[in-house]
Design a protein around this motif. Structure first.
Motif, PDB file in Angstrom:
ATOM      1  N   LEU A   1     -44.455  58.925 177.086  1.00 39.68           N
ATOM      2  CA  LEU A   1     -43.596  60.049 177.439  1.00 39.68           C
ATOM      3  C   LEU A   1     -42.281  59.904 176.686  1.00 39.68           C
ATOM      4  CD1 LEU A   1     -44.102  60.045 181.313  1.00 39.68           C
ATOM      5  CD2 LEU A   1     -45.267  61.486 179.641  1.00 39.68           C
ATOM      6  N   ARG A   2     -41.788  60.996 176.123  1.00 33.23           N
ATOM      7  CA  ARG A   2     -40.532  60.974 175.377  1.00 33.23           C
ATOM      8  C   ARG A   2     -39.724  62.220 175.705  1.00 33.23           C
ATOM      9  NH1 ARG A   2     -44.217  59.730 171.378  1.00 33.23           N
ATOM     10  NH2 ARG A   2     -44.068  61.854 170.540  1.00 33.23           N
ATOM     11  N   LEU A   3     -38.414  62.055 175.682  1.00 31.24           N
ATOM     12  CA  LEU A   3     -37.517  63.204 175.787  1.00 31.24           C
ATOM     13  C   LEU A   3     -36.620  63.178 174.560  1.00 31.24           C
ATOM     14  CD1 LEU A   3     -36.582  65.586 177.566  1.00 31.24           C
ATOM     15  CD2 LEU A   3     -34.805  64.080 178.463  1.00 31.24           C
ATOM     16  N   THR A   4     -36.807  64.128 173.678  1.00 31.77           N
ATOM     17  CA  THR A   4     -36.031  64.208 172.446  1.00 31.77           C
ATOM     18  C   THR A   4     -34.838  65.130 172.661  1.00 31.77           C
ATOM     19  OG1 THR A   4     -38.019  63.880 171.114  1.00 31.77           O
ATOM     20  CG2 THR A   4     -36.098  64.815 169.999  1.00 31.77           C
ATOM     21  N   ILE A   5     -33.646  64.642 172.314  1.00 33.86           N
ATOM     22  CA  ILE A   5     -32.420  65.424 172.472  1.00 33.86           C
ATOM     23  C   ILE A   5     -31.954  65.891 171.096  1.00 33.86           C
ATOM     24  CG2 ILE A   5     -30.070  65.461 173.384  1.00 33.86           C
ATOM     25  CD1 ILE A   5     -32.230  64.916 175.491  1.00 33.86           C
ATOM     26  N   ASP A   6     -31.838  67.204 170.937  1.00 31.34           N
ATOM     27  CA  ASP A   6     -31.368  67.798 169.686  1.00 31.34           C
ATOM     28  C   ASP A   6     -29.850  67.920 169.771  1.00 31.34           C
ATOM     29  OD1 ASP A   6     -30.668  69.400 167.526  1.00 31.34           O
ATOM     30  OD2 ASP A   6     -32.447  70.671 167.685  1.00 31.34           O
ATOM     31  N   THR A   7     -29.156  66.923 169.227  1.00 31.64           N
ATOM     32  CA  THR A   7     -27.697  66.900 169.347  1.00 31.64           C
ATOM     33  C   THR A   7     -27.045  68.019 168.530  1.00 31.64           C
ATOM     34  OG1 THR A   7     -27.603  65.220 167.592  1.00 31.64           O
ATOM     35  CG2 THR A   7     -27.606  64.441 169.877  1.00 31.64           C
ATOM     36  N   ASP A   8     -27.684  68.432 167.445  1.00 34.03           N
ATOM     37  CA  ASP A   8     -27.140  69.557 166.676  1.00 34.03           C
ATOM     38  C   ASP A   8     -27.183  70.846 167.506  1.00 34.03           C
ATOM     39  OD1 ASP A   8     -26.649  67.971 164.470  1.00 34.03           O
ATOM     40  OD2 ASP A   8     -28.537  68.457 163.481  1.00 34.03           O
ATOM     41  N   ALA A   9     -28.254  71.020 168.279  1.00 32.10           N
ATOM     42  CA  ALA A   9     -28.361  72.206 169.140  1.00 32.10           C
ATOM     43  C   ALA A   9     -27.303  72.166 170.236  1.00 32.10           C
ATOM     44  CB  ALA A   9     -29.758  72.283 169.748  1.00 32.10           C
ATOM     45  N   LEU A  10     -27.052  70.981 170.779  1.00 33.05           N
ATOM     46  CA  LEU A  10     -26.015  70.848 171.811  1.00 33.05           C
ATOM     47  C   LEU A  10     -24.651  71.236 171.259  1.00 33.05           C
ATOM     48  CD1 LEU A  10     -25.108  69.899 174.637  1.00 33.05           C
ATOM     49  CD2 LEU A  10     -24.972  67.575 173.701  1.00 33.05           C
ATOM     50  N   ALA A  11     -24.313  70.737 170.088  1.00 35.94           N
ATOM     51  CA  ALA A  11     -23.032  71.096 169.467  1.00 35.94           C
ATOM     52  C   ALA A  11     -22.975  72.587 169.164  1.00 35.94           C
ATOM     53  CB  ALA A  11     -22.826  70.277 168.193  1.00 35.94           C
ATOM     54  N   HIS A  12     -24.080  73.138 168.668  1.00 37.70           N
ATOM     55  CA  HIS A  12     -24.139  74.584 168.397  1.00 37.70           C
ATOM     56  C   HIS A  12     -23.902  75.389 169.667  1.00 37.70           C
ATOM     57  CE1 HIS A  12     -25.800  78.518 167.254  1.00 37.70           C
ATOM     58  NE2 HIS A  12     -26.464  78.454 168.399  1.00 37.70           N
ATOM     59  N   ASN A  13     -24.525  74.985 170.764  1.00 33.26           N
ATOM     60  CA  ASN A  13     -24.377  75.733 172.013  1.00 33.26           C
ATOM     61  C   ASN A  13     -22.931  75.732 172.480  1.00 33.26           C
ATOM     62  OD1 ASN A  13     -27.094  76.268 171.965  1.00 33.26           O
ATOM     63  ND2 ASN A  13     -27.641  74.732 173.490  1.00 33.26           N
ATOM     64  N   TRP A  14     -22.263  74.562 172.402  1.00 31.93           N
ATOM     65  CA  TRP A  14     -20.858  74.543 172.836  1.00 31.93           C
ATOM     66  C   TRP A  14     -20.011  75.440 171.937  1.00 31.93           C
ATOM     67  CZ3 TRP A  14     -16.105  73.665 170.820  1.00 31.93           C
ATOM     68  CH2 TRP A  14     -15.062  73.711 171.750  1.00 31.93           C
ATOM     69  N   ARG A  15     -20.193  75.317 170.628  1.00 35.14           N
ATOM     70  CA  ARG A  15     -19.385  76.131 169.713  1.00 35.14           C
ATOM     71  C   ARG A  15     -19.641  77.620 169.923  1.00 35.14           C
ATOM     72  NH1 ARG A  15     -21.137  72.073 165.670  1.00 35.14           N
ATOM     73  NH2 ARG A  15     -19.421  70.575 165.400  1.00 35.14           N
ATOM     74  N   SER A  16     -20.880  77.987 170.195  1.00 36.28           N
ATOM     75  CA  SER A  16     -21.207  79.399 170.424  1.00 36.28           C
ATOM     76  C   SER A  16     -20.547  79.910 171.697  1.00 36.28           C
ATOM     77  CB  SER A  16     -22.721  79.579 170.500  1.00 36.28           C
ATOM     78  OG  SER A  16     -23.331  79.252 169.278  1.00 36.28           O
ATOM     79  N   LEU A  17     -20.615  79.115 172.771  1.00 38.64           N
ATOM     80  CA  LEU A  17     -20.002  79.518 174.039  1.00 38.64           C
ATOM     81  C   LEU A  17     -18.488  79.533 173.931  1.00 38.64           C
ATOM     82  CD1 LEU A  17     -22.448  77.498 176.263  1.00 38.64           C
ATOM     83  CD2 LEU A  17     -22.216  79.986 176.293  1.00 38.64           C
ATOM     84  N   ASP A  18     -17.930  78.621 173.146  1.00 38.45           N
ATOM     85  CA  ASP A  18     -16.487  78.630 172.909  1.00 38.45           C
ATOM     86  C   ASP A  18     -16.087  79.897 172.167  1.00 38.45           C
ATOM     87  OD1 ASP A  18     -13.856  77.228 172.935  1.00 38.45           O
ATOM     88  OD2 ASP A  18     -14.140  77.215 170.755  1.00 38.45           O
ATOM     89  N   ALA A  19     -16.877  80.277 171.158  1.00 39.13           N
ATOM     90  CA  ALA A  19     -16.579  81.504 170.416  1.00 39.13           C
ATOM     91  C   ALA A  19     -16.709  82.729 171.311  1.00 39.13           C
ATOM     92  CB  ALA A  19     -17.514  81.622 169.213  1.00 39.13           C
ATOM     93  N   MET A  20     -17.726  82.741 172.175  1.00 39.56           N
ATOM     94  CA  MET A  20     -17.915  83.861 173.101  1.00 39.56           C
ATOM     95  C   MET A  20     -16.799  83.940 174.129  1.00 39.56           C
ATOM     96  SD  MET A  20     -21.998  83.908 173.922  1.00 39.56           S
ATOM     97  CE  MET A  20     -21.785  85.286 175.060  1.00 39.56           C
ATOM     98  N   SER A  21     -16.093  82.818 174.344  1.00 42.20           N
ATOM     99  CA  SER A  21     -15.003  82.785 175.325  1.00 42.20           C
ATOM    100  C   SER A  21     -13.735  83.454 174.809  1.00 42.20           C
ATOM    101  CB  SER A  21     -14.706  81.338 175.726  1.00 42.20           C
ATOM    102  OG  SER A  21     -15.830  80.735 176.343  1.00 42.20           O
ATOM    103  N   GLY A  22     -13.742  83.913 173.571  1.00 47.11           N
ATOM    104  CA  GLY A  22     -12.610  84.663 173.032  1.00 47.11           C
ATOM    105  C   GLY A  22     -11.364  83.811 172.928  1.00 47.11           C
ATOM    106  N   THR A  23     -10.274  84.285 173.507  1.00 44.53           N
ATOM    107  CA  THR A  23      -9.015  83.552 173.434  1.00 44.53           C
ATOM    108  C   THR A  23      -8.988  82.364 174.389  1.00 44.53           C
ATOM    109  OG1 THR A  23      -8.016  85.055 175.056  1.00 44.53           O
ATOM    110  CG2 THR A  23      -7.728  85.608 172.734  1.00 44.53           C
ATOM    111  N   ALA A  24      -9.934  82.283 175.302  1.00 43.46           N
ATOM    112  CA  ALA A  24     -10.057  81.113 176.177  1.00 43.46           C
ATOM    113  C   ALA A  24     -10.743  79.988 175.414  1.00 43.46           C
ATOM    114  CB  ALA A  24     -10.857  81.469 177.423  1.00 43.46           C
ATOM    115  N   ARG A  25     -10.595  78.770 175.910  1.00 38.79           N
ATOM    116  CA  ARG A  25     -11.342  77.650 175.346  1.00 38.79           C
ATOM    117  C   ARG A  25     -12.463  77.282 176.312  1.00 38.79           C
ATOM    118  NH1 ARG A  25      -6.584  74.861 177.264  1.00 38.79           N
ATOM    119  NH2 ARG A  25      -7.102  73.188 178.741  1.00 38.79           N
ATOM    120  N   ALA A  26     -13.546  76.798 175.776  1.00 37.18           N
ATOM    121  CA  ALA A  26     -14.670  76.383 176.608  1.00 37.18           C
ATOM    122  C   ALA A  26     -14.534  74.909 176.957  1.00 37.18           C
ATOM    123  CB  ALA A  26     -15.991  76.625 175.891  1.00 37.18           C
TER     124      ALA A  26
END
Length: 245
Positions: free
Chosen positions: A9-34
């Motif tokens: 059994l393995r759980l693979t973590i895509d760290t590039d996807a994690l960074a992408h998700n934060w940056r995307s949500l930060d961008a969607m937050s407009g003038t707020a920071r995520a």
């Protein structure tokens, strides 16, 4: 003892996807920071894996639920960037918070009193605007215990952000009303799905959790969020079955 065989059994973590998700949500937050909810060992994916990725992507506000979750996070970020959502239920917790320099999220008048009795200092304050979970009631905003606090972030939490619900606007109005009565430096209302509700819900700081790790809480995020965790298992048997078996 011989070496263990490779895991089935393995759980693979895509760290590039994690960074992408934060940056995307930060961008969607407009003038707020995520910020980033990293409670429950980063939703089970590992603090030591995820927090450095989120930090390097740009996050500087990290939220855990319990005091026992603080030390692992502090291996990667300064104490002033960590907040504990369950607040200070005991004097021991308040003393620990002050000693470590971590911000408690005050959730009740009693917690406000405990924090002040321990010496006080900067903290966050949660206001319950309708989810009926943690937080002071709006009518407690002008109490002496709350007025005595040094509040950095005024928080509330949306109950139905993943739905097209009148509750969202109701909570927004309640939060606006409380913001006018409680001195604070920054305000924060939106969770992952709340970010997708638009600029009126963003304020100064958003607090994504589920979506950071690949969860899709609402249709608006479906084309934005990438899968982070991939569970894998070795195939160990194949059967041919007849209809009815």
């Amino acid at each position: 003892m011989p070496d263990l065989p490779p895991p089935t059994l393995r759980l693979t973590i895509d760290t590039d996807a994690l960074a992408h998700n934060w940056r995307s949500l930060d961008a969607m937050s407009g003038t707020a920071r995520a910020g980033a909810a990293v409670k429950a060992n980063c939703y089970g994916l590992g603090v030591d894996i995820c927090v450095p990725i989120l930090r390097d992507a740009g996050a500087r506000d990290f939220f855990v639920a319990h005091w026992s979750e603080v030390p692992p996070v502090l291996r990667h970020v300064p104490p002033k960037q960590v907040a504990v959502l369950h607040g200070v239920v005991t004097r021991e917790e308040a003393d620990f918070a002050r000693a470590m320099g971590v911000l408690p999220v005050i959730d009740s008048l009693r917690q406000a009193e405990i924090w002040q009795a321990a010496g006080g200092g900067p903290c966050h304050l949660m206001v319950d605007t309708g989810i009926n979970r943690l937080g002071i009631r709006p009518d407690e905003a002008r109490s002496d215990a709350i007025r005595a606090l040094d509040i950095h972030a005024l928080l509330s939490h949306l109950a139905c952000a993943d739905e097209d619900s009148a509750m969202n606007m109701s909570q927004l109005r309640a939060f606006e009303s409380v913001r006018e009565r409680i001195p604070h430096r920054i305000a924060s209302l939106a969770n992952s799905a709340g970010i997708a509700l638009g600029a009126n819900y963003h304020y100064d700081l958003t607090r994504p959790g589920l979506a950071l790790y690949g969860g899709i809480p609402c249709p608006e995020l479906r084309d934005t969020i990438r899968q982070v965790a991939r569970p894998e298992a070795r195939l160990i048997a194949v059967r041919n079955l007849e209809r009815g078996d």
